[in-house]
Design a protein around this motif. Structure first.
Motif, PDB file in Angstrom:
ATOM      1  N   SER A 181      59.044 -53.332 -33.014  1.00 51.62           N
ATOM      2  CA  SER A 181      58.936 -52.652 -31.721  1.00 51.62           C
ATOM      3  C   SER A 181      58.348 -53.521 -30.622  1.00 51.62           C
ATOM      4  O   SER A 181      58.136 -53.033 -29.503  1.00 51.62           O
ATOM      5  N   LYS A 199      59.381 -55.985 -28.628  1.00 56.16           N
ATOM      6  CA  LYS A 199      60.111 -56.166 -27.359  1.00 56.16           C
ATOM      7  C   LYS A 199      60.012 -54.913 -26.505  1.00 56.16           C
ATOM      8  O   LYS A 199      59.859 -54.991 -25.280  1.00 56.16           O
ATOM      9  N   LEU A 200      60.094 -53.751 -27.158  1.00 51.89           N
ATOM     10  CA  LEU A 200      59.998 -52.486 -26.420  1.00 51.89           C
ATOM     11  C   LEU A 200      58.572 -52.271 -25.922  1.00 51.89           C
ATOM     12  O   LEU A 200      58.368 -51.735 -24.832  1.00 51.89           O
ATOM     13  N   SER A 258      59.421 -47.861 -35.762  1.00 53.78           N
ATOM     14  CA  SER A 258      60.221 -48.001 -34.541  1.00 53.78           C
ATOM     15  C   SER A 258      60.723 -46.657 -34.026  1.00 53.78           C
ATOM     16  O   SER A 258      60.899 -46.474 -32.825  1.00 53.78           O
ATOM     17  N   ASN A 305      59.891 -45.516 -30.397  1.00 53.04           N
ATOM     18  CA  ASN A 305      60.962 -45.236 -29.438  1.00 53.04           C
ATOM     19  C   ASN A 305      60.862 -43.826 -28.901  1.00 53.04           C
ATOM     20  O   ASN A 305      61.093 -43.579 -27.713  1.00 53.04           O
ATOM     21  N   LEU A 361      65.534 -57.309 -25.133  1.00 52.57           N
ATOM     22  CA  LEU A 361      66.044 -56.237 -25.988  1.00 52.57           C
ATOM     23  C   LEU A 361      67.375 -56.644 -26.627  1.00 52.57           C
ATOM     24  O   LEU A 361      67.629 -56.336 -27.799  1.00 52.57           O
ATOM     25  N   ARG A 410      66.593 -59.035 -29.542  1.00 46.96           N
ATOM     26  CA  ARG A 410      66.127 -58.391 -30.761  1.00 46.96           C
ATOM     27  C   ARG A 410      67.284 -57.659 -31.453  1.00 46.96           C
ATOM     28  O   ARG A 410      67.389 -57.668 -32.678  1.00 46.96           O
ATOM     29  N   ALA A 411      68.147 -57.013 -30.666  1.00 44.18           N
ATOM     30  CA  ALA A 411      69.295 -56.318 -31.253  1.00 44.18           C
ATOM     31  C   ALA A 411      70.224 -57.296 -31.969  1.00 44.18           C
ATOM     32  O   ALA A 411      70.748 -57.004 -33.058  1.00 44.18           O
ATOM     33  N   ASN A 432      68.669 -58.330 -35.240  1.00 42.16           N
ATOM     34  CA  ASN A 432      68.837 -57.282 -36.250  1.00 42.16           C
ATOM     35  C   ASN A 432      70.260 -57.239 -36.782  1.00 42.16           C
ATOM     36  O   ASN A 432      70.483 -56.992 -37.971  1.00 42.16           O
ATOM     37  N   ASN A 446      67.643 -48.021 -28.085  1.00 36.66           N
ATOM     38  CA  ASN A 446      66.544 -48.643 -28.817  1.00 36.66           C
ATOM     39  C   ASN A 446      66.615 -48.390 -30.318  1.00 36.66           C
ATOM     40  O   ASN A 446      65.904 -49.030 -31.075  1.00 36.66           O
ATOM     41  N   GLN A 489      66.086 -51.682 -32.097  1.00 34.28           N
ATOM     42  CA  GLN A 489      64.830 -52.430 -32.125  1.00 34.28           C
ATOM     43  C   GLN A 489      64.030 -52.212 -33.412  1.00 34.28           C
ATOM     44  O   GLN A 489      62.805 -52.320 -33.411  1.00 34.28           O
TER      45      GLN A 489
END
Length: 996
Positions: free
Chosen positions: A269, A271-272, A323, A327, A589, A592-593, A596, A680, A701
């Protein structure tokens, strides 16, 4: 003349981050004094450790209390906040808009994750092309309030320009009165800012025109539909000081944003969290720059929102291990930012334009190229439509060709662009304009060459060479030395990676300066630019061009349309400006996506064989691969064509075969269906690819551990060939994984460890290692965060959780509890649940633990519905024990409601005490009161009475929630709150038959 707002108050960058340090300045000292100071600091840290842990638990519980209150009262979080705000004058518009989103997530009817419900009646799957019935009803209500009873069929659009675009398709037909221009003047009714009714003679004409609303991005935003017709005024409250409240966000000892920025980047989490920190600081900065407190220092609406915002932001760091919770709380934070912006309206159109400059600014552009102006459009499709129009107006040629090379193939095209080409009858031959996307939302087949900024640049260079050669040849034939027309390129930058625009400007800056090339850049702000909020429908369009009359004509044209749309007149324009001011986080964001997506493709959907390959799944234990994926994109795609799958369950009544397909293996809870992308949380969408239905995973995320919990089992089971799956298969796989994890441990041959022992040992072996030095030097928060970082622990328990939760969701979705009182599979499920629960599931997310508890609750309910008294009591005991072993489940209020009252009554006093300790005493006062009332209303008088007697024996403190007005430690109950609680308690006693 207005003074421009300073850039640092509008655009977030690391330069402008708040950097106040909580550490006192140390003077140079002798070695002895320095050691003394260090020892003193260590001692202070040790004495404060207990307090820090208490504060951390308190912040985490604030979220849990809010969720539990929703579960106990039956009122969703959005409605509760609306009720709070509705008590204040001047909030009608804000209340109507609370929880609005342009793309709502799928909400399964059985949801054991029990998060805050952020919802609005006007939401829909995707507002642009599938508005809800409530949205349509709201549009009709606005029409009636302005025009009275409708006499003619009408289509609702967001601007005069959009109405004109639609009417152009009816030129020369009997559907309209005269020319499009004449029909527009006579039959376009302004209703609100950003909302018009375009009337027709016949309903069939409206039906034909409605298809064009999606194509042109012409639908009014939900914020425009719900906007107030009159100015909303607040009533000042002299007891409020909002400046002090703002200052409390950034105190030296308690800087909310600094705590969010301190979350290490390796945590899912992070980056968020960093995004949330900058959004909060940006709001404070713009309030300072605009002297907002001169007018709003005593604004009770702002005070209400800032108080909730601080409570949420203060709790966010404690939720970073999960997360989904993070979120969920982040979305609640965004709603409070929206409320604060809506009541103060600090931004104007000049601010938006100043912020938007960054979208196309680049030091690589030659000095002769004017700074591009970025204009606001109604949506991404609205921006693309304008680009097609401008190119046609300036070239005199409507045709558009997709860029391509022999190496990279043809540029991908969004399906909406295909619709636009179809309705505008745009051909590809003899085109003066080319089109390309920077990055696409549909990945190519695994192994195919990617389409990215390098591919787009290579294709554009090739096209420029061809154009220049063609122009030179024509000039030689005609003996004409005049400058040829520049090549126009429409570039879709919706999915933009960091540095893409700089690369574009570096490679084509000279061509642009020499007027050989004009690039019209379009972008939908509804994807990653929305920073995961899914709240603002808008787009941007700007032109990279030499300074010539055509550029001035185009900018004048776009200025007029931007004024026509007038998004800044509504509250979504305020939020958009704040989001664009934190644009750097769009790339974070995306990064990070993509990480993942890469992790999932490498470690889960990887085509590899599991260790210890036994005769499982028809002789295979092989992970599937993504059918389509690209390393630089945050997507993975799986086609849906497969032979039949099935799950066989041996129930009390016999065998039940549940038919499945590939998509059935993806969880509706952990991977919800949701249109569009850029959210997210990882979502899935059904899209057609190569003439077959496919599911696209759009990554969010999450942490790597959470991704394993989501996709380990599906990556094994989503085969294209025939597939059979059963409880015995799940048991075999779980034991294989556990044995593999502990194979380095020497176990005597005569010892047969139970499953929970294997899992406990596996958890200890895979736990992140902490050195003695780290234990001595790191704070409790730092130690906790270190263990949460990606790559820090083994993932065996997360894999096993994925398997049991996959099975559990199939069971709870397809069977009723009473089918499980007996049956061949029941002992298998009990063994697996007992093993996982007793192990404590170290390193497993709270969402993963929630799935295990939900399956246990299903089985315990089966026991409590049995004809056997002992089995009924055993069910109550197993549910209680599970919740005690895996504490913190936000589903406990629902479980207490579900326990049959007669089962509770027949339990022993000690069992009742233990059950209430696990399911009732952990709740805060408000939740307990609401829960007791619901028990009484339901007729569960034994449970209600036991809860009431327990409630009256204990002292009460005011547990905070996101509705609270303080952000500090636990508060004592105020007289007003105590009176309300006493009144509710008195009414409850009367309902249960107690004498006053």
């Amino acid at each position: 003349m207005t003074i421009p707002t300073p850039t640092n108050a509008l655009v977030r960058s690391h330069t402008f981050s708040h950097t106040r340090s909580s550490e006192p300045h140390q003077r140079p000292d002798t070695d002895s004094q320095l050691r003394k100071n260090q020892l003193k600091k260590r001692l202070i840290d040790l004495t404060q450790t207990e307090k820090a842990l208490q504060q951390s638990a308190h912040r985490h519980l604030r979220f849990d209390h809010t969720v539990n209150l929703e579960g106990a009262s039956g009122a969703n979080y959005s409605q509760s906040r609306k009720n709070d705000l509705a008590k204040l004058k001047g909030t009608e518009e804000i209340v109507a808009q609370y929880g609005l989103t342009f793309a709502s997530p799928d909400r399964p009817s059985k949801d054991h994750l029990n998060q805050l419900t952020l919802i609005n009646d006007l939401e829909s799957d995707y507002l642009r092309d599938n508005p809800s019935f409530d949205y349509k009803d709201a549009c009709d209500a606005v029409y009636r309030s302005v025009c009275g009873r409708r006499k003619k069929p009408a289509l609702f659009v967001n601007s005069r320009h959009a109405a004109g675009q639609i009417l152009e398709h009816f030129r020369g037909t009997k559907d309209i009165s005269g020319t499009p221009e004449q029909h527009l003047e006579k039959h376009l009714k302004p209703l609100k800012t950003g909302m018009y009714a375009l009337e027709f003679q016949h309903q069939a004409s409206v039906g034909a025109a409605r298809k064009l609303v999606d194509v042109y991005g012409a639908r009014p935003s939900a914020f425009a539909v719900t906007s107030a017709t009159q100015s909303q005024r607040f009533v000042p409250d002299p007891k409020i000081n909002n400046q002090d409240l703002l200052d409390s966000f950034q105190t030296l000892s308690h800087n909310v944003s600094d705590r969010l920025r301190a979350i290490p980047d390796g945590i899912g989490s992070a980056k968020l969290a960093h995004t949330a920190a900058d959004l909060i600081d940006q709001l404070i900065d713009v309030f300072d720059a605009k002297a907002t407190m001169d007018v709003h220092a005593q604004n009770p609406i702002l005070a209400n929102s800032l108080s909730s915002m601080k409570a949420i932001a203060d709790s966010l760091p404690e939720l970073c291990h999960d997360s989904r919770k993070f979120n969920n709380a982040y979305q609640a934070l965004i709603e409070e930012l929206q409320v604060s912006l809506s009541t103060t309206k600090p931004y104007d159109s000049d601010d938006l334009h100043q912020i938007s400059k960054a979208l196309l600014s680049s030091d690589a552009l030659p000095a002769s190229v004017p700074e591009p102006r970025v204009h606001l459009a109604s949506s991404g499709m609205g921006a693309l439509t304008l680009a097609f129009e401008i190119a046609e107006h300036l070239t005199g040629n409507p045709n558009v060709e997709e860029l391509s090379t022999s190496k990279h193939g043809t540029s991908p095209v969004y399906y909406e662009v295909e619709q636009l080409r179809y309705h505008r009858m745009v051909e590809s031959d003899n085109a003066a304009t080319v089109y390309a996307t920077l990055n696409h939302s549909t990945p190519r087949k695994a192994g195919d060459l990617a389409w990215d900024i390098d591919a787009a640049s290579s294709a554009l260079k090739q096209k420029l060479r061809q154009t220049n050669q063609h122009s030179t040849a024509n000039n030689a034939i005609t003996n004409n030395s005049t400058t040829s027309q520049p090549l126009y390129c429409i570039l879709d930058a919706t999915l933009e990676k960091r540095g893409d625009i700089d690369t574009l400007c570096q490679q084509f800056g000279d061509d642009i300066a020499q007027n050989k090339l004009k690039i019209i850049v379009c972008k939908s702000y509804q994807k990653f630019a929305n920073l995961g909020t899914a709240k603002v429908m808008a787009g941007g369009i700007g032109i990279l061009s030499a300074d010539d009359p055509d550029l001035k004509r185009a900018n004048d044209y776009l200025n007029g349309i931007e004024k026509d749309i007038n998004l800044m007149a509504n509250n979504d324009g305020q939020l958009l400006t704040l989001l664009l001011g934190c644009r750097d986080h769009e790339f974070n964001l995306v990064d990070r996506a993509v990480e993942n997506s890469t992790f999932t493709a490498k470690h889960l959907f990887n085509g590899k064989t599991e260790p210890d390959n036994k005769n499982l799944f028809n002789g295979q234990k092989v992970h599937q691969t993504f059918d389509y994926s690209e390393a630089h994109l945050p997507f993975g795609l799986l086609t849906q064509n497969s032979q039949p799958h099935s799950l066989s369950l041996n129930l009390e009544s016999g065998q039940k075969d549940i038919p499945l397909n590939r998509n059935s293996h993806l969880s509706g809870l952990y991977t919800p269906a949701r249109d569009s992308f850029g959210f997210n949380q990882t979502t899935r969408t059904m899209i057609p690819v190569d003439n077959q239905q496919s599911v696209r995973l759009s990554f969010g995320q999450e942490s790597q551990a959470e991704l394993v919990e989501q996709f380990y089992a599906p990556s094994l089971l989503m085969k294209k060939d025939k597939q059979a799956w059963s409880c015995q298969h799940a048991r075999t796989l779980i034991h294989d994984l556990a044995n593999e994890a502990i194979k380095s441990v020497r176990i005597p041959p005569h010892v047969k460890p139970a499953l929970w022992q294997k899992l406990h040992v596996a958890g200890q072996l895979e736990k992140p290692k902490t050195s003695d030095a780290e234990r001595l030097t790191l704070s409790p928060d730092s130690l906790r965060l270190k263990q949460l970082q990606n790559g820090e622990r083994g993932l065996t328990l997360n894999k096993i959780t994925s398997v049991i939760n996959h099975l559990g969701e199939m069971i709870t979705r397809s069977t009723k509890p009473e089918q499980w009182t007996l049956g061949k599979d029941r002992p298998i499920v009990d063994e697996l649940l007992n093993g996982l629960i007793q192990s404590g599931l170290p390193g497993v997310s709270s969402a993963g633990r929630s799935g295990v508890l939900a399956l246990q609750a299903h089985m315990s309910m089966a026991d409590m519905k049995s004809a056997s008294k002992n089995q009924r009591l055993r069910g109550l005991q197993s549910l209680t024990s599970a919740i005690l072993r895996l504490p913190g489940w936000s589903g406990t209020p629902q479980q207490l409601l579900a326990i049959p009252d007669e089962v509770f009554q027949k339990a022993t006093p000690s069992q009742k005490e233990t059950t209430l300790s696990a399911l009732f005493s952990t709740l805060d006062n408000s939740t307990q009161l609401n829960l007791m009332q619901r028990l009484a209303d339901k007729g569960d008088l034994n449970k209600a009475t036991a809860c009431l007697e327990r409630f009256e024996k204990r002292e009460h403190t005011a547990a905070e929630s996101f509705h609270s007005t303080s952000g500090g430690d636990v508060q004592t109950i105020s007289d007003a709150k105590q009176n309300r609680m006493d009144s509710k308690l008195s009414q409850l006693r009367m309902d249960l038959g107690y004498k006053s």
